[in-house]
Design an enzyme around this catalytic site. Structure first.
Site, short mmCIF file in Angstrom:
data_model
loop_
_atom_site.label_atom_id
_atom_site.label_comp_id
_atom_site.label_asym_id
_atom_site.label_seq_id
_atom_site.Cartn_x
_atom_site.Cartn_y
_atom_site.Cartn_z
N ARG A 1 -12.13 15.46 7.22
CA ARG A 1 -12.94 15.84 6.05
C ARG A 1 -14.34 16.23 6.50
O ARG A 1 -14.90 15.61 7.40
CB ARG A 1 -13.04 14.69 5.05
CG ARG A 1 -11.70 14.27 4.48
CD ARG A 1 -11.90 13.25 3.36
NE ARG A 1 -10.65 12.57 3.09
CZ ARG A 1 -10.51 11.25 3.12
NH1 ARG A 1 -11.53 10.47 3.39
NH2 ARG A 1 -9.34 10.72 2.87
N ASN B 1 0.87 -1.18 0.00
CA ASN B 1 0.00 0.00 0.00
C ASN B 1 0.91 1.23 0.00
O ASN B 1 1.50 1.57 1.02
CB ASN B 1 -0.89 -0.03 1.26
CG ASN B 1 -1.87 1.12 1.29
OD1 ASN B 1 -1.82 2.02 0.45
ND2 ASN B 1 -2.76 1.11 2.26
N ARG C 1 -2.78 -2.19 -3.33
CA ARG C 1 -3.96 -1.35 -3.19
C ARG C 1 -3.82 -0.22 -4.22
O ARG C 1 -2.80 0.49 -4.23
CB ARG C 1 -4.02 -0.76 -1.79
CG ARG C 1 -5.12 0.22 -1.65
CD ARG C 1 -5.24 0.75 -0.25
NE ARG C 1 -6.35 1.67 -0.21
CZ ARG C 1 -6.31 2.87 0.35
NH1 ARG C 1 -5.23 3.27 0.96
NH2 ARG C 1 -7.36 3.64 0.32
N HIS D 1 -13.19 2.79 -0.36
CA HIS D 1 -13.21 1.75 0.69
C HIS D 1 -13.80 0.43 0.20
O HIS D 1 -14.35 -0.35 0.98
CB HIS D 1 -14.04 2.21 1.92
CG HIS D 1 -13.41 3.30 2.73
ND1 HIS D 1 -14.16 4.32 3.29
CD2 HIS D 1 -12.14 3.54 3.10
CE1 HIS D 1 -13.37 5.15 3.95
NE2 HIS D 1 -12.12 4.68 3.85
N GLU E 1 -8.21 -5.10 5.57
CA GLU E 1 -8.03 -4.77 4.15
C GLU E 1 -6.83 -5.48 3.54
O GLU E 1 -6.86 -5.87 2.39
CB GLU E 1 -7.94 -3.24 4.00
CG GLU E 1 -9.31 -2.60 4.23
CD GLU E 1 -9.28 -1.10 4.38
OE1 GLU E 1 -8.91 -0.64 5.48
OE2 GLU E 1 -9.63 -0.39 3.43
#
Ligand code: AMP
Length: 399
Positions: free
Chosen positions: A242, A7, A92, A181, A385
């Site tokens: 965010r 990743n 990823r 996601h 993940e």
């Protein structure tokens, strides 16, 4: 079989080495500050040993991958005899645009498509590509698989992915809802189906990935039919830094009245808003919970704003799905915070949700946390993940 999950961020490389069929994590590491003047740092846990923030020669991603492979094959943390024991890399990749609906083995055409999607994720896709090129350089015969953050949401129907702006901007600039996601929403949906002895296309759920970044997905018969993040990960619920959904007119109001540039507003809404911006304390939920407990009013309101924004989408998705087998909470906050789950469900009384107070204290374990009276079962399913990417990689290779 060993699969190394990669990743890459613009200045970081996170990796895990996972063995199959046991699905055991053999090693995990992080190289940060890649290419920065004061030098990169390496943190690794492998073979029962670990070291934290050791300097490493990693001026670029290729050198970082080389350093990771060296550490896995020599020295105190060695877990492999040779790097040739690695059977595949699973990457990823943040944006697959409309091109990728599932994971793929990377070839020149796939690389070109990822490159083409870079304008949609200018910070992420180039970094992901750097990681892929670095692995190809380090082990040229080993296959690389891409797992896209956007792929699971490619089943969202047109009425849910188009924005009501002139159609030419979809055609010209590819502006539409993509959602993110994917790996997590798919993983917890599959885990829920497995735990309940069902096939994945038999389950309809609302998956709530609530972490530093957060998104919810409505999953109908195993397929994503709507999700809260949009053209970018800025949309949807309130997150660590965010803002989530806001009136878009705020952007040009700020530009005109605060003399801000587009870049300034971008930074404000992505990095300085959300829990951090409103509370003025931190983007970390644990800090906000603590401040609220100590009587800080803005921290208390931040929690409510965040929980309420999540509750609104749960209500919407349960209303839109023909049936909902479960509401699933996952990721750092979703899995660990009984307080936030309680607040969210508290806003949804009209839906007839009912948490079991004792079961809701569970952490880190897949289980149902609602009581028998709840109109919809409420579950916690820890996401993983890296394991999901490793499984996708193995599946692609065995097809
Ligand atoms: P993630 O992005 O999935 O790693 O989630 C990070 C978020 O999870 C941060 O806001 C953490 O404060 C939050 N988190 C982790 N553990 C807990 C906990 N026990 N209670 C509340 N929030 C938590």
């Amino acid at each position: 079989m060993y699969i190394m999950v990669i990743n890459c961020g613009s200045s970081s490389l996170k990796f895990q080495l996972i063995s199959f069929p046991e699905e055991t994590v053999i090693a995990k590491g992080l190289i940060e500050r890649i290419g920065q003047e004061d030098g990169a740092q390496f943190t690794l846990t492998a073979g029962g040993e670990n070291f934290t923030k050791q300097p490493v020669d990693a001026p670029d991603h290729t050198k970082a991958v080389t350093a990771a492979l060296e550490a896995l094959t020599a020295g105190d943390c060695a877990v492999l005899k040779s790097k040739d024991e690695i059977n595949a890399f699973g990457h990823r990749v943040v944006h697959g645009g409309e091109k990728f609906t599932h994971s793929v083995i990377i070839d020149d055409e796939v690389l070109e498509c990822i490159e083409e999607c870079s304008p949609l994720a200018p910070l992420h896709n180039p970094a992901n590509l750097a990681g892929i090129y670095a692995c190809q350089t380090a082990l040229s015969d080993v296959p690389n698989v891409a797992d896209f953050d956007t792929a699971f949401h490619q089943t969202i129907p047109k009425h849910a992915f188009y924005y009501a702006i002139p159609y030419e901007y979809y055609e010209k600039d590819h502006i539409r809802r993509y959602g993110f996601h994917s790996t997590s929403h798919k993983f917890v949906t599959e885990a829920f189906a497995e735990k309940n002895g069902k096939k994945v296309d038999e389950v309809s759920v609302v998956t709530c990935h609530i972490g530093n970044g957060s998104s919810l997905t409505a999953v109908e018969n195993g397929k994503s039919v709507d999700t809260t993040m949009g053209f970018t990960p800025l949309a949807g619920v309130v997150m660590g830094t965010r803002c989530g959904d806001i009136d878009p007119a705020i952007v040009f109001y700020l530009m005109e009245n605060e003399n801000m540039t587009a870049k300034d507003v971008d930074v404000l809404l992505n990095k300085e808003s959300g829990l951090l911006g409103f509370s003025g304390i931190s983007s970390d939920m644990r800090d906000i919970l603590e401040a609220s407990e100590n009587g800080n009013e803005r921290a208390e309101i931040s929690l409510k704003i965040c929980a309420y924004s999540i509750a609104k989408y749960i209500g919407t998705y349960v209303a839109l799905l023909p049936k909902t087998d479960a509401i699933i909470f996952t990721a750092g906050i979703g899995e660990n915070s009984h307080e936030i789950r309680k607040m969210i469900c508290g806003y949804l009384k009209g839906l007839g949700l009912s948490l079991d107070a004792e079961k809701n204290m569970t952490r880190g374990k897949a289980c149902c946390v609602s009581d028998d009276n709840s109109s919809v079962p409420i579950w916690i399913i820890p996401t993983n993940e890296e394991l999901a990417i490793a499984r996708e990689t193995r599946n692609e290779l065995s097809e």
